[in-house]
Enzyme design. Structure first.
Site, mmCIF file in Angstrom:
data_model
loop_
_atom_site.group_PDB
_atom_site.id
_atom_site.type_symbol
_atom_site.label_atom_id
_atom_site.label_comp_id
_atom_site.label_asym_id
_atom_site.label_seq_id
_atom_site.Cartn_x
_atom_site.Cartn_y
_atom_site.Cartn_z
ATOM 1 N N THR A 86 -141.250 43.848 -25.094
ATOM 2 C CA THR A 86 -141.339 45.214 -25.623
ATOM 3 C C THR A 86 -140.085 45.456 -26.471
ATOM 4 O OG1 THR A 86 -140.324 46.009 -23.561
ATOM 5 C CG2 THR A 86 -142.697 46.162 -23.719
ATOM 6 N N PHE A 268 -120.395 45.527 -11.860
ATOM 7 C CA PHE A 268 -120.593 46.053 -13.219
ATOM 8 C C PHE A 268 -119.470 46.983 -13.666
ATOM 9 C CE2 PHE A 268 -124.606 44.474 -14.960
ATOM 10 C CZ PHE A 268 -124.869 43.594 -13.934
ATOM 11 N N LEU A 269 -118.253 46.623 -13.267
ATOM 12 C CA LEU A 269 -117.068 47.359 -13.735
ATOM 13 C C LEU A 269 -116.137 46.424 -14.496
ATOM 14 C CD1 LEU A 269 -116.279 49.643 -10.639
ATOM 15 C CD2 LEU A 269 -117.082 50.380 -12.895
ATOM 16 N N GLY A 276 -124.563 43.144 -23.714
ATOM 17 C CA GLY A 276 -125.523 42.669 -24.714
ATOM 18 C C GLY A 276 -126.777 42.211 -24.009
ATOM 19 N N CYS A 279 -131.864 43.348 -22.708
ATOM 20 C CA CYS A 279 -132.274 44.446 -21.824
ATOM 21 C C CYS A 279 -131.432 45.704 -22.017
ATOM 22 C CB CYS A 279 -132.207 43.982 -20.375
ATOM 23 S SG CYS A 279 -133.268 42.559 -20.102
ATOM 24 N N LYS A 339 -124.105 36.224 -22.065
ATOM 25 C CA LYS A 339 -123.367 36.149 -20.802
ATOM 26 C C LYS A 339 -123.452 34.703 -20.324
ATOM 27 C CE LYS A 339 -126.982 37.145 -17.492
ATOM 28 N NZ LYS A 339 -127.348 37.924 -16.338
ATOM 29 N N ARG A 346 -129.705 36.797 -27.737
ATOM 30 C CA ARG A 346 -130.225 38.058 -28.285
ATOM 31 C C ARG A 346 -129.247 39.202 -27.991
ATOM 32 N NH1 ARG A 346 -136.056 38.083 -25.725
ATOM 33 N NH2 ARG A 346 -134.795 37.357 -23.976
HETATM 34 C C1 UGA Z 1 -130.116 43.184 -16.708
HETATM 35 C C2 UGA Z 1 -130.111 43.762 -15.278
HETATM 36 O O1 UGA Z 1 -128.906 43.393 -14.618
HETATM 37 C C3 UGA Z 1 -131.318 43.269 -14.488
HETATM 38 O O2 UGA Z 1 -131.332 43.886 -13.196
HETATM 39 C C4 UGA Z 1 -132.602 43.618 -15.257
HETATM 40 O O3 UGA Z 1 -133.748 43.127 -14.589
HETATM 41 C C5 UGA Z 1 -132.546 42.998 -16.638
HETATM 42 O O4 UGA Z 1 -131.369 43.500 -17.317
HETATM 43 C C6 UGA Z 1 -133.787 43.382 -17.383
HETATM 44 O O5 UGA Z 1 -133.998 44.572 -17.636
HETATM 45 O O6 UGA Z 1 -134.641 42.509 -17.626
HETATM 46 P P1 UGA Z 1 -129.395 40.852 -17.809
HETATM 47 O O7 UGA Z 1 -129.597 41.537 -19.123
HETATM 48 O O8 UGA Z 1 -129.991 39.502 -17.610
HETATM 49 O O9 UGA Z 1 -129.954 41.768 -16.595
HETATM 50 O O10 UGA Z 1 -127.838 40.650 -17.597
HETATM 51 P P2 UGA Z 1 -126.652 41.395 -16.814
HETATM 52 O O11 UGA Z 1 -126.078 40.440 -15.866
HETATM 53 O O12 UGA Z 1 -127.066 42.694 -16.303
HETATM 54 O O13 UGA Z 1 -125.607 41.602 -18.002
HETATM 55 C C7 UGA Z 1 -125.894 42.429 -19.138
HETATM 56 C C8 UGA Z 1 -124.706 42.501 -20.065
HETATM 57 O O14 UGA Z 1 -123.663 43.278 -19.458
HETATM 58 C C9 UGA Z 1 -124.063 41.147 -20.389
HETATM 59 O O15 UGA Z 1 -123.750 41.115 -21.759
HETATM 60 C C10 UGA Z 1 -122.811 41.118 -19.548
HETATM 61 O O16 UGA Z 1 -121.797 40.327 -20.107
HETATM 62 C C11 UGA Z 1 -122.431 42.591 -19.542
HETATM 63 N N1 UGA Z 1 -121.598 42.989 -18.384
HETATM 64 C C12 UGA Z 1 -122.089 42.930 -17.130
HETATM 65 C C13 UGA Z 1 -120.317 43.476 -18.616
HETATM 66 O O17 UGA Z 1 -119.852 43.562 -19.784
HETATM 67 N N2 UGA Z 1 -119.553 43.893 -17.551
HETATM 68 C C14 UGA Z 1 -120.025 43.830 -16.276
HETATM 69 O O18 UGA Z 1 -119.286 44.240 -15.340
HETATM 70 C C15 UGA Z 1 -121.313 43.335 -16.051
#
Ligand code: UGA
Length: 458
Positions: A86, A268-269, A276, A279, A339, A346
């Site tokens: 989506t 997530f802090l 990025g 999602c 990450k 993406r």
């Molecule tokens: C995220 C959610 O964590 C999942 O629960 C959800 O299912 C998914 O989106 C989705 O909607 O499909 P994802 O995008 O795979 O998962 O990755 P995350 O681990 O959440 O990280 C997202 C971004 O936030 C990354 O770029 C990561 O580097 C950044 N991040 C994360 C930070 O900058 N700081 C943090 O403390 C944590």
């Protein structure tokens, strides 16, 4: 149970493969012919830890199959999981055309009653629209359809772990039969009765997942509300990092102590280059648009987005301040994926940063353990090094843009010696600043000033 999965991206592949691992018979389909052929040949189009092993085993044992024809998948499952993309439209709203196509496919091809489950992240009321579409497209058939929402909370890089060891399984339903059917599908996860491919057995003790039953609208909202709240936490940490640099405090010390309060929590802090991936950026935007449509200006989320967008400009400014002039400088870039533990680029902050540096005339020598193939097409102006040491050789600066753990274990003294100027700009606070500085390298990170900060605001 016989289950169909439509859409074989990260979500669809992890969902389909893990459902097979739970003992169901799963038939998957993807409309991209190249991807579909790869999967039917037994090759995975993505990298996701632990997926390859269970993919191969379940294929060999006949529980996981991939259809060549869309009609097959529409006819096969008692339950059909919709896992199509989506993507964002120009205006930030979610493009639901793939879901509409799938609704038409199911409504016209199904020959027996189906439970149609939305797994893709969708705006509230998509369930209602889906129900209506199934009725309209299927008006000439007498097959009955039930619709449910079952949002996924998988993180890329730990999708298999998240599927098998979730905190909660959320189902939005309209009747008891649907609730029972979804409970039956997930029963092995609820009971912890599966062969875990992630941990050496036994798995570390975790609380049993909570099976949350809601209306379809609430379930749809839970997904957007969760992702946006997590994004909010990250932007809060990034705003704090800004303040810490201005005031000479250390953001890691601040967020660590904050996170010890169970009302806040430690996750997530992490400050850095911002969030990025496919999602958070699109889901925050879609949630803002959805709120606008409902007559509410969700300004809090607009600020979350604005802080995130500023992070890259601010980091480029930091690089500029360190290098004085960016044009013609050779910059090593470690990390391209959005990450660690994924090959997905993406909406990757690392790629965005590379684009900025290339646009300013820098020579970017990039390296990533998994995302190089995907990044080559996205960054035609960059050079791609075979390893981090080659990327660093003769560089005027080295930027860490993705916190792959293996980068922390590099021989940083050797890297420093091979660089034209041993300047490290750590956009993910991966390295220990004292240890790196003690090797004689110049080192800057995010919200962790060496002494008094004089951060520039872009
Ligand atoms: C995220 C959610 O964590 C999942 O629960 C959800 O299912 C998914 O989106 C989705 O909607 O499909 P994802 O995008 O795979 O998962 O990755 P995350 O681990 O959440 O990280 C997202 C971004 O936030 C990354 O770029 C990561 O580097 C950044 N991040 C994360 C930070 O900058 N700081 C943090 O403390 C944590």
């Amino acid at each position: 149970m016989q289950i169909s999965v439509i859409g074989c991206g990260y979500v669809g592949l992890v969902t389909g493969t893990c459902l097979a691992e739970l003992g169901h018979s799963v038939l998957c389909f993807d409309s991209d012919p190249a991807k579909s052929e790869m999967l039917r040949d037994g090759r995975l189009p993505i990298y996701e830890p632990h997926l390859d092993g269970i993919f191969l085993r379940n294929r060999q044992e006949g529980r996981l199959r991939f259809a060549a024809e869309a009609a097959e998948v529409a006819r096969y499952g008692e339950a059909i999981f919709i896992c199509v993309g989506t993507p964002p439209l120009e205006n930030g709203e979610a493009d639901l055309s793939a879901i509409d196509h799938v609704a038409r496919l199911i409504a016209t091809e199904a020959r027996s009653p189906k439970l149609v489950v939305e797994k893709s992240t969708v705006p509230v009321r998509t369930g209602q629209e889906l129900k209506r579409a199934l009725a309209v497209y299927g008006r000439n058939s007498n097959v009955s359809f039930r619709v449910a929402s079952n949002p996924e909370f998988l993180r890329e890089g730990s999708g298999v772990e998240d599927f098998l060891h979730p905190d909660r399984i959320v189902v939005g339903v309209e009747d008891d039969q649907t609730e029972r059917q979804l409970r039956e599908i997930y029963q092995p996860v609820l009971d912890g009765k599966f062969r875990c491919p992630v941990h050496e057995s036994p798995c570390p003790p975790t609380a049993a997942p909570v099976f949350v039953v809601t209306t379809i609208a609430s379930s749809e909202l839970i997904k957007h509300a969760s992702n946006s709240f997590l994004a909010l936490k990250i932007s809060y940490a990034n705003a704090l990092a800004d303040l810490c640099e201005r005031l000479g405090a250390n953001v890691e010390e601040v967020t660590r102590a904050m996170g010890l309060d169970p009302r806040i929590g430690p996750h997530f802090l992490r400050a850095g280059l911002g969030f990025g991936g496919f999602c958070f950026p699109k889901d925050v935007q879609a949630f803002i648009r959805l709120s606008e449509r409902a007559g509410m200006d969700f300004r809090l989320l607009k600020e979350v987005e604005a802080i995130n967008n500023r992070q890259i400009d601010w980091f480029v400014e930091k690089i500029r301040r360190a290098l004085w002039v960016i044009r013609d400088k050779q910059i090593a870039l470690l990390g391209l994926a959005f990450k660690p533990h994924t090959d997905d680029i993406r909406f990757s902050p690392a790629v965005k940063l590379a684009e900025h540096l290339l646009a300013e005339g820098a020579r970017v020598h990039a390296y990533d353990p998994k995302a190089m193939d995907r990044a080559r097409a996205a960054l035609p102006g960059a050079c791609f090094a075979p390893d981090p040491y080659a990327a660093a050789r003769q560089a005027d600066a080295l930027v860490i843009a993705t916190e792959w753990p293996e980068f922390a274990a590099l021989d940083w003294a050797r890297i420093g010696q091979s660089m034209a100027r041993p300047l490290i700009l750590d956009g993910r606070n991966l390295l220990d600043s004292k240890a790196i500085r003690s090797l004689g390298l110049e080192y800057e990170s995010v919200g962790r000033p060496a002494g008094n900060s004089n951060r520039l605001t872009p």
